[in-house]
Design a protein around this motif. Structure first.
Motif, mmCIF file in Angstrom:
data_model
loop_
_atom_site.group_PDB
_atom_site.id
_atom_site.type_symbol
_atom_site.label_atom_id
_atom_site.label_comp_id
_atom_site.label_asym_id
_atom_site.label_seq_id
_atom_site.Cartn_x
_atom_site.Cartn_y
_atom_site.Cartn_z
ATOM 1 N N ASP A 8 -6.312 0.997 6.569
ATOM 2 C CA ASP A 8 -6.016 2.407 6.294
ATOM 3 C C ASP A 8 -4.691 2.811 6.923
ATOM 4 O O ASP A 8 -3.900 3.561 6.336
ATOM 5 N N ALA A 9 -4.442 2.325 8.144
ATOM 6 C CA ALA A 9 -3.192 2.646 8.829
ATOM 7 C C ALA A 9 -2.000 2.069 8.072
ATOM 8 O O ALA A 9 -0.968 2.722 7.910
ATOM 9 N N LYS A 10 -2.133 0.834 7.592
ATOM 10 C CA LYS A 10 -1.054 0.214 6.827
ATOM 11 C C LYS A 10 -0.824 0.955 5.514
ATOM 12 O O LYS A 10 0.312 1.153 5.081
ATOM 13 N N SER A 11 -1.892 1.396 4.887
ATOM 14 C CA SER A 11 -1.784 2.107 3.614
ATOM 15 C C SER A 11 -1.035 3.418 3.771
ATOM 16 O O SER A 11 -0.232 3.800 2.913
ATOM 17 N N ALA A 12 -1.272 4.116 4.898
ATOM 18 C CA ALA A 12 -0.577 5.382 5.141
ATOM 19 C C ALA A 12 0.923 5.175 5.230
ATOM 20 O O ALA A 12 1.714 5.975 4.716
ATOM 21 N N LEU A 13 1.344 4.087 5.871
ATOM 22 C CA LEU A 13 2.774 3.788 5.988
ATOM 23 C C LEU A 13 3.373 3.428 4.645
ATOM 24 O O LEU A 13 4.505 3.799 4.325
ATOM 25 N N GLN A 14 2.649 2.718 3.819
ATOM 26 C CA GLN A 14 3.152 2.321 2.511
ATOM 27 C C GLN A 14 3.392 3.540 1.619
ATOM 28 O O GLN A 14 4.377 3.613 0.887
ATOM 29 N N LYS A 15 2.496 4.518 1.698
ATOM 30 C CA LYS A 15 2.664 5.733 0.911
ATOM 31 C C LYS A 15 3.893 6.510 1.356
ATOM 32 O O LYS A 15 4.642 7.054 0.551
ATOM 33 N N LEU A 16 4.104 6.569 2.666
ATOM 34 C CA LEU A 16 5.270 7.289 3.181
ATOM 35 C C LEU A 16 6.564 6.608 2.766
ATOM 36 O O LEU A 16 7.557 7.258 2.453
ATOM 37 N N GLU A 17 6.555 5.300 2.738
ATOM 38 C CA GLU A 17 7.769 4.554 2.408
ATOM 39 C C GLU A 17 8.245 4.881 0.996
ATOM 40 O O GLU A 17 9.441 4.931 0.724
ATOM 41 N N THR A 18 7.326 5.135 0.096
ATOM 42 C CA THR A 18 7.684 5.382 -1.295
ATOM 43 C C THR A 18 7.967 6.853 -1.583
ATOM 44 O O THR A 18 8.348 7.192 -2.695
ATOM 45 N N SER A 19 7.770 7.722 -0.581
ATOM 46 C CA SER A 19 7.918 9.151 -0.852
ATOM 47 C C SER A 19 8.954 9.835 0.035
ATOM 48 O O SER A 19 9.036 11.046 0.059
ATOM 49 N N LYS A 26 15.144 3.936 5.938
ATOM 50 C CA LYS A 26 15.306 2.809 6.847
ATOM 51 C C LYS A 26 14.287 2.866 7.981
ATOM 52 O O LYS A 26 13.684 1.842 8.347
ATOM 53 N N PHE A 27 14.090 4.071 8.524
ATOM 54 C CA PHE A 27 13.148 4.200 9.633
ATOM 55 C C PHE A 27 11.739 3.817 9.201
ATOM 56 O O PHE A 27 11.045 3.056 9.885
ATOM 57 N N PHE A 28 11.296 4.348 8.055
ATOM 58 C CA PHE A 28 9.935 4.067 7.620
ATOM 59 C C PHE A 28 9.765 2.620 7.173
ATOM 60 O O PHE A 28 8.669 2.059 7.275
ATOM 61 N N LYS A 29 10.850 2.031 6.688
ATOM 62 C CA LYS A 29 10.795 0.612 6.349
ATOM 63 C C LYS A 29 10.534 -0.208 7.609
ATOM 64 O O LYS A 29 9.672 -1.114 7.621
ATOM 65 N N LEU A 171 3.138 2.967 21.773
ATOM 66 C CA LEU A 171 3.196 4.427 21.690
ATOM 67 C C LEU A 171 4.624 4.929 21.528
ATOM 68 O O LEU A 171 4.856 5.975 20.907
ATOM 69 N N ALA A 172 5.581 4.197 22.078
ATOM 70 C CA ALA A 172 6.989 4.605 21.952
ATOM 71 C C ALA A 172 7.415 4.644 20.489
ATOM 72 O O ALA A 172 8.218 5.503 20.088
ATOM 73 N N LYS A 173 6.892 3.720 19.682
ATOM 74 C CA LYS A 173 7.215 3.704 18.256
ATOM 75 C C LYS A 173 6.719 4.975 17.570
ATOM 76 O O LYS A 173 7.440 5.604 16.783
ATOM 77 N N PHE A 174 5.493 5.340 17.874
ATOM 78 C CA PHE A 174 4.927 6.537 17.255
ATOM 79 C C PHE A 174 5.549 7.806 17.833
ATOM 80 O O PHE A 174 5.669 8.826 17.139
ATOM 81 N N HIS A 175 5.943 7.753 19.089
ATOM 82 C CA HIS A 175 6.617 8.904 19.690
ATOM 83 C C HIS A 175 7.959 9.158 18.999
ATOM 84 O O HIS A 175 8.331 10.311 18.734
ATOM 85 N N GLU A 176 8.665 8.079 18.695
ATOM 86 C CA GLU A 176 9.940 8.226 17.984
ATOM 87 C C GLU A 176 9.715 8.847 16.610
ATOM 88 O O GLU A 176 10.472 9.722 16.179
ATOM 89 N N TRP A 177 8.690 8.395 15.931
ATOM 90 C CA TRP A 177 8.360 8.966 14.623
ATOM 91 C C TRP A 177 8.054 10.454 14.763
ATOM 92 O O TRP A 177 8.549 11.280 13.996
ATOM 93 N N ARG A 178 7.273 10.816 15.740
ATOM 94 C CA ARG A 178 6.903 12.217 15.949
ATOM 95 C C ARG A 178 8.117 13.080 16.258
ATOM 96 O O ARG A 178 8.205 14.231 15.824
ATOM 97 N N THR A 184 6.189 14.389 8.453
ATOM 98 C CA THR A 184 5.503 13.227 7.884
ATOM 99 C C THR A 184 4.543 12.604 8.891
ATOM 100 O O THR A 184 3.501 12.060 8.515
ATOM 101 N N TYR A 185 4.889 12.702 10.160
ATOM 102 C CA TYR A 185 4.020 12.148 11.205
ATOM 103 C C TYR A 185 2.654 12.834 11.183
ATOM 104 O O TYR A 185 1.608 12.173 11.173
ATOM 105 N N TYR A 186 2.663 14.154 11.164
ATOM 106 C CA TYR A 186 1.393 14.884 11.183
ATOM 107 C C TYR A 186 0.686 14.825 9.830
ATOM 108 O O TYR A 186 -0.548 14.825 9.768
ATOM 109 N N ASP A 187 1.461 14.760 8.740
ATOM 110 C CA ASP A 187 0.839 14.635 7.417
ATOM 111 C C ASP A 187 0.098 13.311 7.267
ATOM 112 O O ASP A 187 -0.851 13.206 6.480
ATOM 113 N N ALA A 188 0.538 12.296 8.009
ATOM 114 C CA ALA A 188 -0.091 10.972 7.921
ATOM 115 C C ALA A 188 -1.312 10.849 8.831
ATOM 116 O O ALA A 188 -1.955 9.791 8.860
ATOM 117 N N TYR A 189 -1.638 11.917 9.579
ATOM 118 C CA TYR A 189 -2.801 11.922 10.480
ATOM 119 C C TYR A 189 -2.773 10.719 11.443
ATOM 120 O O TYR A 189 -3.772 10.017 11.634
#
Length: 268
Positions: A8-19, A26-29, A171-178, A184-189
């Protein structure tokens, strides 16, 4: 179930990459590649972590059963001695074996009392706690079994980059995203994904933690501090984000890792 959560976590990232726009592509890739590699790493290591966790749990449970049996024997011994002294058990003089066992029981009781005094414990009534001492040979065996499990734990991530097993780095990776793309970070739950992703890493750190004996507070453990910093960062405090779902991440991790260990639930 855990594999399904990771997918499920991987799927959320794949959806973001295409939108997303070209600016953030580049960041989401890179984030997608990181999550995929992280999930693959956990899938490879998770069974080993859970197996060692189970072995350590069995060691602790075996020790508890031994102490419980000894405590029951002590109570039976005292009961028998009292009956003899009261003249209801036949011979009024306890035999030599009974005397030796009673002396050993009293010696352990005095050591417990001295140990409590040295540690500053007060208002204790003898008989309200169990005897937590094992004979020297059993104690050595117990300690050796624990050390054997911990030795097997150490090299689990030796072949993995620290970005994939150091909780602070993950956590640093997700902190950077946030910080960079909060919408998009909060939309991806992501707050719902992090406890599932970090669960095995935290459980590995808790393998040698015995809640009935260890005096170390959870708040002082590295994984707890890392999560606390992530959930209540300086940026969020400045912006007073009281409804931030990330504030619940630490509690969710504790629910998935600490509570099962304390309750003895091996299937969570």
């Amino acid at each position: 179930k855990y594999t399904h959560d990771l997918e499920d976590a991987k799927s959320a990232l794949q959806k973001l990459e295409t939108s997303t726009s070209e600016r953030s592509y580049k960041f989401f890739k890179e984030m997608k590649v990181f999550v995929e590699n992280f999930v693959d790493c956990l899938n490879e290591k998770i069974q080993e972590i859970y197996q060692l966790e189970s072995e350590m749990s069995e060691i602790l449970e075996s020790r508890s059963r031994t102490l419980l049996k000894r405590r029951q024997d002590d109570l039976q011994l005292e009961s028998t001695a009292i009956q003899k002294l009261a003249g209801t058990g036949g011979d009024n003089d306890a035999d030599e074996k009974t005397k030796m066992n009673l002396q050993d029981l009293e010696l352990r009781r005095r050591r417990r009392h001295q140990k409590r005094e040295d540690s500053g414990q007060k208002d204790h009534h003898e008989g309200m706690s169990s005897d937590d001492e094992l004979p020297p040979d059993q104690e050595r065996e117990y300690q050796q079994n624990q050390e054997d499990v911990l030795l097997l734990c150490k090299p689990i991530f030796d072949d993995v980059h620290e970005d994939f097993y150091q909780i602070k780095n993950v956590l640093a990776k997700f902190h950077e995203w946030r910080e960079r793309f909060p919408e998009t970070y909060y939309d991806a739950y992501i707050s719902l994904c992090i406890p599932k992703l970090l669960g095995p890493l935290v459980r590995k750190q808790l393998i040698d933690w015995n809640p009935l004996q260890d005096t170390a507070l959870l708040e002082h453990m590295p994984w707890y501090r890392d999560l606390d910093d992530f959930c209540f960062s300086k940026h969020e405090q400045e912006n007073n984000l009281e409804d931030d779902p990330d504030h619940k991440v630490l509690n969710a991790v504790i629910e998935k890792t600490v509570i099962p260990k304390v309750s003895g639930d091996k299937h969570v």
